[in-house]
Design a protein around this motif. Structure first.
Motif, PDB file in Angstrom:
ATOM      1  N   ARG A   1       0.879  -1.510  -0.359  1.00  0.00           N
ATOM      2  CA  ARG A   1      -0.105  -0.044   0.129  1.00  0.00           C
ATOM      3  C   ARG A   1       0.689   1.322   0.181  1.00  0.00           C
ATOM      4  O   ARG A   1       1.582   1.221   0.799  1.00  0.00           O
ATOM      5  CB  ARG A   1      -0.950  -0.007   1.214  1.00  0.00           C
ATOM      6  CG  ARG A   1      -1.628  -1.186   1.342  1.00  0.00           C
ATOM      7  CD  ARG A   1      -2.878  -0.732   2.666  1.00  0.00           C
ATOM      8  NE  ARG A   1      -3.598  -2.299   2.911  1.00  0.00           N
ATOM      9  CZ  ARG A   1      -4.576  -2.594   3.234  1.00  0.00           C
ATOM     10  NH1 ARG A   1      -4.168  -1.978   4.648  1.00  0.00           N
ATOM     11  NH2 ARG A   1      -5.273  -3.422   3.729  1.00  0.00           N
TER      12      ARG A   1
ATOM     13  N   MET B   1       0.208  -9.716   5.520  1.00  0.00           N
ATOM     14  CA  MET B   1      -1.706  -9.765   6.303  1.00  0.00           C
ATOM     15  C   MET B   1      -1.701 -11.263   6.356  1.00  0.00           C
ATOM     16  O   MET B   1      -1.483 -11.918   5.185  1.00  0.00           O
ATOM     17  CB  MET B   1      -2.488  -8.830   5.507  1.00  0.00           C
ATOM     18  CG  MET B   1      -3.490  -9.164   5.843  1.00  0.00           C
ATOM     19  SD  MET B   1      -4.474  -7.636   5.924  1.00  0.00           S
ATOM     20  CE  MET B   1      -4.615  -7.178   4.957  1.00  0.00           C
TER      21      MET B   1
ATOM     22  N   ASN C   1      -8.458  -7.198  11.484  1.00  0.00           N
ATOM     23  CA  ASN C   1     -10.289  -6.661  11.247  1.00  0.00           C
ATOM     24  C   ASN C   1     -10.262  -8.026  10.660  1.00  0.00           C
ATOM     25  O   ASN C   1     -10.491  -9.000   9.563  1.00  0.00           O
ATOM     26  CB  ASN C   1      -9.476  -5.958  10.154  1.00  0.00           C
ATOM     27  CG  ASN C   1     -10.495  -5.407   9.548  1.00  0.00           C
ATOM     28  OD1 ASN C   1     -12.038  -5.455   9.646  1.00  0.00           O
ATOM     29  ND2 ASN C   1     -10.187  -4.587   8.559  1.00  0.00           N
TER      30      ASN C   1
ATOM     31  N   ASP D   1     -14.010 -12.326   5.393  1.00  0.00           N
ATOM     32  CA  ASP D   1     -12.103 -11.686   5.141  1.00  0.00           C
ATOM     33  C   ASP D   1     -11.473 -11.449   6.325  1.00  0.00           C
ATOM     34  O   ASP D   1     -12.664 -10.250   6.784  1.00  0.00           O
ATOM     35  CB  ASP D   1     -12.614 -11.129   3.670  1.00  0.00           C
ATOM     36  CG  ASP D   1     -11.193  -9.597   3.592  1.00  0.00           C
ATOM     37  OD1 ASP D   1      -9.999  -9.959   3.869  1.00  0.00           O
ATOM     38  OD2 ASP D   1     -12.045  -9.577   3.117  1.00  0.00           O
TER      39      ASP D   1
HETATM   40  N1  SER Z   1      -9.547  -6.870   3.664  1.00  0.00           N
HETATM   41  C1  SER Z   1      -8.975  -6.600   5.622  1.00  0.00           C
HETATM   42  C2  SER Z   1      -8.000  -5.439   5.165  1.00  0.00           C
HETATM   43  O1  SER Z   1      -7.363  -5.413   5.158  1.00  0.00           O
HETATM   44  C3  SER Z   1      -9.328  -8.312   5.708  1.00  0.00           C
HETATM   45  O2  SER Z   1      -7.992  -8.727   4.941  1.00  0.00           O
HETATM   46  O3  SER Z   1      -8.377  -5.342   6.179  1.00  0.00           O
END
Ligand code: SER
Length: 592
Positions: A69, A87, A208, A231
């Motif tokens: 990002r 992640m 999350n 997710d």
């Molecule tokens: N898509 C969500 C995030 O990036 C959970 O994986 O936080």
């Protein structure tokens, strides 16, 4: 707990305890998803399955996904921001939903990671005109806290979409409300009521859980998806730091060797610059490993920016010699387990960094010459300020960093209109962002008929290129909009008109043969032994989808595709050009 232990523990917990299948993470460049430049979350590669296509490994998956990002690139250098990160995520594709997901999260945090439930705070979506308040998650949290003997009052925060909504990855597609978990790292519990977990550094956001139950459509509507998905995303670097009671992930073993090497090469000790180099070169190493090369457009541009920014900070630290490859070697060594591809692509990564560092050096030389020219003009006209446009011209045309313009200007008793520079920079950024939005709108995540057709045409093109040019041709990128396909592939010479004609003829011949398109599921090993092409990023034992087009081509791919080549009518190549070193690009269309 070391990061590698956390990775394993997470995967094993979901595999052994809750019957998930481990899948390999995808490359940093989303394959066949033109709506985004990079994989910024684990959901990108899974979009078709969130929309309802069956996944070959089933409905419960778990993975560790490399992400990039760059929105917060200017914040990198502090304790918490990173461009590249890993992640961990567990997935339910139309299987379990909120209650189970929240229970699993709590169990993992408390039983496996031994975190203190009294330090755990959560947030939940408050509801708006698009979707109702997430009452179900509130109830689930109240229950799980109660089970742990913790009073939930004051622990569940309600936020708006800005904080508690995730997706879609591009402009349209799967999305939904989320519930975030925060860990209180302060000493004094009595102050908690004064803060909001979402914007206080007394809390670390650790996990999350997203409940993907909506599909955002092009007209902005939120339709219900045909299935309820989960997710989740747990930031590996952040949680590693938390478990090791470190203030920053830069203080963990994920960065220690990299940082020590940078310090060893430096004569100045500037914490921010050291961290920027560590972050940027770690990210650059992984991008190069996924075969992105520095250039002036798209992903290559971001890569170039990361490398050049690292070099500039190297100068600040007083590093005299070419150093990016030295740092990259440390990254490769520290991350080769589990990322073995880093080792396999080591020569390529190192070579590219050396070339880019040399190019930047040349750019600086030319930029300085141009600066001197501007300077004499200023002296002639007795002006004392370099305008914003002039300094932006140096930046834009020669890649000459504004900081260096400022330094040289100062040495020569000249001022730089820095506000003017920022304005020009912003104007340019807005323009290219608009361009990018336009360029990356639509695409396969929407499964429109046009993109699906062009996707099948891409497979035909890929195979035809291998037939005409040789088996060294491999996919380096694919970007499909409703209007055209764009395919990048490894080959180091311009295609001759005859070669282009031959490729076109082969594809059109297959279209005319009206070959059926079939899909089968098999292990990567099996696909390989049957001669399928495609990215062999996955584990050999992992099941993948393989699309065959008659007896003509066989390729590992997530789909979707059309049923028969005759739907394509006529294929035409519009353009063939260089994309970056050793990579060619073809743009082609299907005539309507
Ligand atoms: N898509 C969500 C995030 O990036 C959970 O994986 O936080």
């Amino acid at each position: 707990m070391l990061a590698k232990e956390l990775r394993r523990k997470y995967i094993e917990f979901f595999v052994k305890k809750y019957g998930h299948k481990e899948i390999d993470g995808s490359p940093l460049i989303p394959e066949n998803d033109p709506t985004v430049l990079f994989t910024t979350a684990g959901m990108h590669p899974l979009v078709p399955y969130l929309l309802g296509e069956p996944h070959p490994e089933g409905k419960r998956l778990v993975d560790c996904q490399k992400c990039l990002r760059t929105d917060d690139i200017d914040e990198v250098g502090d304790d918490t921001h990173l461009t590249f990160f890993e992640m961990l995520g567990n997935w339910s594709l139309g299987d379990y939903f909120k209650e189970e997901a929240i229970n699993m999260s709590m169990e993992f945090l408390v039983e496996e990671l031994k975190l203190d439930p009294r330090r755990l705070y959560v947030s939940v979506f408050n509801g708006d005109e698009d979707a109702p308040k997430d009452e179900c998650s509130i109830r689930c949290w109240e229950e799980v806290f109660k089970k742990k003997g913790v009073d939930s009052s004051g622990r569940i925060f309600m936020y708006t979409k800005k904080e508690n909504w995730w997706g879609p990855a591009g402009t349209t597609g799967p999305c939904g409300p989320c519930t975030e978990m925060y860990y209180f790292v302060g000493d004094d519990f009595s102050v908690i009521g004064d803060y909001h977990p979402a914007n206080s550094d007394l809390f670390v956001e650790i996990w999350n859980d997203v409940f993907m139950e909506y599909n955002k459509k092009e007209d902005g509507r939120f339709d219900k998806l045909i299935q309820n998905n989960v997710d989740t995303g747990l930031g590996l670097e952040r949680v590693t730091a938390l478990l090791q009671k470190k203030k920053s992930h830069y203080d963990t073993e994920l960065f220690s060797n990299i940082i020590n090497k940078i310090k060893e090469l430096s004569t100045n000790d500037i914490k921010g610059s050291i961290r920027i180099i560590a972050d940027h070169l770690r990210a650059a190493t992984f991008l190069l490993c996924d075969k992105i090369t520095p250039s002036n457009v798209d992903q290559g541009y971001i890569l170039r920016r990361l490398i050049r920014r690292a070099i500039r900070h190297g100068h600040k630290l007083g590093i005299e010699k070419r150093f990016t490859h030295i740092i990259s070697e440390i990254v490769i060594n520290d991350y080769k387990d589990p990322y073995i591809a880093l080792l396999e692509n080591k020569d390529f990564i190192i070579e590219q960094l050396q070339q880019e560092e040399q190019k930047f050096f040349e750019a600086l030389k030319h930029g300085e010459k141009e600066f001197r020219k501007l300077l004499s003009k200023l002296i002639e006209t007795e002006r004392k300020v370099l305008s914003g446009e002039e300094s932006f011209y140096l930046y834009e045309t020669y890649g000459f960093p504004i900081e260096i313009t400022q330094e040289l200007a100062k040495e020569n008793g000249i001022d730089v209109d820095i506000e003017g520079f920022k304005e020009s920079y912003k104007r340019h950024q807005d323009l290219s962002r608009k361009g990018a939005e336009h360029k990356f709108r639509g695409g396969l995540s929407d499964n429109t008929v046009e993109t699906t057709k062009l996707h099948t045409a891409t497979h035909l093109l890929h195979k035809a290129l291998r037939m005409v040019l040789g088996d060294h041709v491999e996919q380096r990128g694919s970007n499909i909009t409703a209007e055209r396909l764009r395919f990048d592939f490894s080959h180091d010479a311009k295609l001759t008109p005859d070669q282009l004609k031959e490729v076109e003829e082969i594809v059109n011949d297959v279209i005319a043969r009206a070959l059926p398109v079939d899909v089968q599921e098999m292990t990567v090993d099996e696909a390989k032994s049957r001669g399928a092409i495609g990215l062999f990023e996955h584990k050999y034992s992992e099941k993948v989808k393989v699309y065959s087009i008659g007896d003509f081509s066989m390729e590992i791919c997530g789909g979707p595709h059309i049923k028969n080549t005759k739907e394509l009518k006529k294929f035409r190549i519009l353009k063939e050009q260089s994309s970056s070193a050793g990579v060619r690009r073809i743009k082609a269309v299907i005539e309507k």
